[in-house]
Scaffold this motif. Structure first.
Motif, short mmCIF file in Angstrom:
data_model
loop_
_atom_site.label_atom_id
_atom_site.label_comp_id
_atom_site.label_asym_id
_atom_site.label_seq_id
_atom_site.Cartn_x
_atom_site.Cartn_y
_atom_site.Cartn_z
N TYR A 1 -22.21 -16.27 -18.93
CA TYR A 1 -22.67 -14.90 -19.15
C TYR A 1 -24.19 -14.83 -19.27
N ALA B 1 -18.39 -7.07 -16.62
CA ALA B 1 -18.37 -8.39 -17.24
C ALA B 1 -16.93 -8.75 -17.56
N GLU C 1 -24.57 -14.88 -25.56
CA GLU C 1 -25.04 -15.17 -24.20
C GLU C 1 -25.05 -13.91 -23.35
N PHE C 2 -24.01 -13.12 -23.49
CA PHE C 2 -23.91 -11.87 -22.73
C PHE C 2 -24.94 -10.85 -23.19
N LEU D 1 -14.58 -11.10 -21.66
CA LEU D 1 -15.16 -11.33 -22.97
C LEU D 1 -14.07 -11.14 -24.02
N ARG E 1 -20.45 -16.96 -26.66
CA ARG E 1 -20.34 -16.27 -25.37
C ARG E 1 -20.84 -14.83 -25.48
N GLY F 1 -19.46 -13.20 -14.99
CA GLY F 1 -19.06 -13.88 -16.22
C GLY F 1 -18.47 -15.25 -15.95
N GLY G 1 -26.75 -11.73 -19.92
CA GLY G 1 -25.92 -11.12 -18.89
C GLY G 1 -26.00 -9.61 -18.86
N TYR G 2 -25.93 -8.99 -20.04
CA TYR G 2 -25.97 -7.52 -20.06
C TYR G 2 -27.31 -6.98 -19.55
N VAL H 1 -25.13 -14.43 -14.15
CA VAL H 1 -24.71 -13.11 -13.66
C VAL H 1 -25.33 -12.84 -12.29
#
Length: 321
Positions: A105, A131, A149-150, A134, A146, A77, A154-155, A110
């Motif tokens: 993210y 992460a 974005e995750f 957040l 954000r 992150g 990222g996830y 990542v």
């Protein structure tokens, strides 16, 4: 239902302190802390690139070299970018490495962060990947961006790392309950590391988050059981009392004194009750105080072993939080 990943011990060690949080410690003391924890039977260590901007991970990696029998979690992150900022203390870390943490993210962020962490940790995988930070309180007006974005990048990248066997479990490491509640309705999480939000002085997580985690099989790790220090020592011994990284207000100090009096009446030290309290909830798998120095390790082991009479837990639960 979730529940992927390794079994967690009741006690682990947070590593922000060996990343020079608030005060610098030397490499030798940092590695001696980890060595003492291992000798005491602590087999789980939580770290992050943010802690000393790579310093905690690098120190932990040296101290755990060749120890594949312990659990390690780290976080994504934030990317670390080189900086020439001459400040000796940045973001609360003293004499840290010459990097600046930048929130990222995205999927690429990542992956890059994870690869860099593996290098510092001297490992080819980690047991849990979280992460980091957040939440609306952290990101303010940027929270929605954000989070998107995750969720978009990222996830899925974290899931891919888990599917590839590079981590055994994924989740989040946060200080905010609201983001936990939001995410468990939207994505699958194996674990939540929640710092400072389930303690003797702040039990808000018990009302909403912990029951939902229990129902979904999401294991909870509690960081910050001392709420930034106010519960870490007998109150009379502290020069200044901190709560949530800031000087504690008078009403909170009064509540802490009332808790300490209840504990004293049962022959229990307030820090021992504070350390063990999160584990009284069935959703909580592990508690991870931050430690620096072999003396703190020994003190922590003694606090975990301190007998707590059941009627003290009942009395503490009845105190307003």
């Amino acid at each position: 239902m979730s529940g992927l990943g390794p079994a967690l011990p009741r006690l682990g060690m947070g590593t922000a302190a060996i990343g020079n949080l608030y005060r610098p410690i030397g490499d030798a003391e940092a590695e001696a802390t980890v060595a003492a924890a291992l000798e005491a039977g602590i087999g789980y260590f939580d770290t992050a690139p943010h802690y000393g901007f790579g310093l905690a991970e690098a120190r932990l990696g040296r101290a755990l070299a060749g120890r594949g029998d312990v659990l390690v979690s780290t976080k994504v992150g934030r990317r670390l970018v080189p900086t020439s900022d001459p400040a000796t203390t940045r973001h609360g870390f003293a004499e840290a490495l010459p990097y600046e943490p930048v929130f990222d993210y995205t999927a690429d962020g990542v992956r890059r962060s994870f690869e860099d962490s593996l290098g510092r940790l001297r490992r080819d995988r980690v047991d849990l990947l979280l992460a980091h930070d957040l939440g609306a309180l952290t990101h303010g007006a940027d929270h929605a961006a954000r989070l998107r974005e995750f969720l978009d990048g990222g996830y899925p990248a974290m899931r891919a790392l888990r599917d590839a066997g590079l981590t055994r479990a994924i989740g989040i490491g946060v200080n905010e309950i609201a983001i936990c509640l939001e995410l468990i309705d939207r994505v699958e999480l194996d674990v939540i590391l929640l710092a400072g939000r389930y303690s003797l002085l702040d039990r808000a997580a018990a009302e909403t988050l912990l029951p939902r985690c229990a129902a979904r099989g999401i294991r909870v790790i509690i960081g910050g059981p001392y709420n930034s220090g106010i519960l870490a020592r007998p109150l009379a011994e502290a020069d200044q009392l901190f709560f949530d990284y800031a000087p504690a207000p008078a009403p909170l100090i009064a509540r802490a004194r009332a808790l300490e009096a209840l504990c004293r009446g049962c022959g229990v030290a307030l820090p021992a009750a504070a350390l063990q309290f999160p584990l009284t909830h069935p959703a909580v798998a592990c508690v991870i105080p931050g430690l620096a120095g072999a003396a703190e390790v020994a003190e922590t082991i003694a606090r975990m072993a301190a007998p707590i009479p059941p009627h003290l837990w009942s009395a503490l639960q009845e105190e307003p939080a």
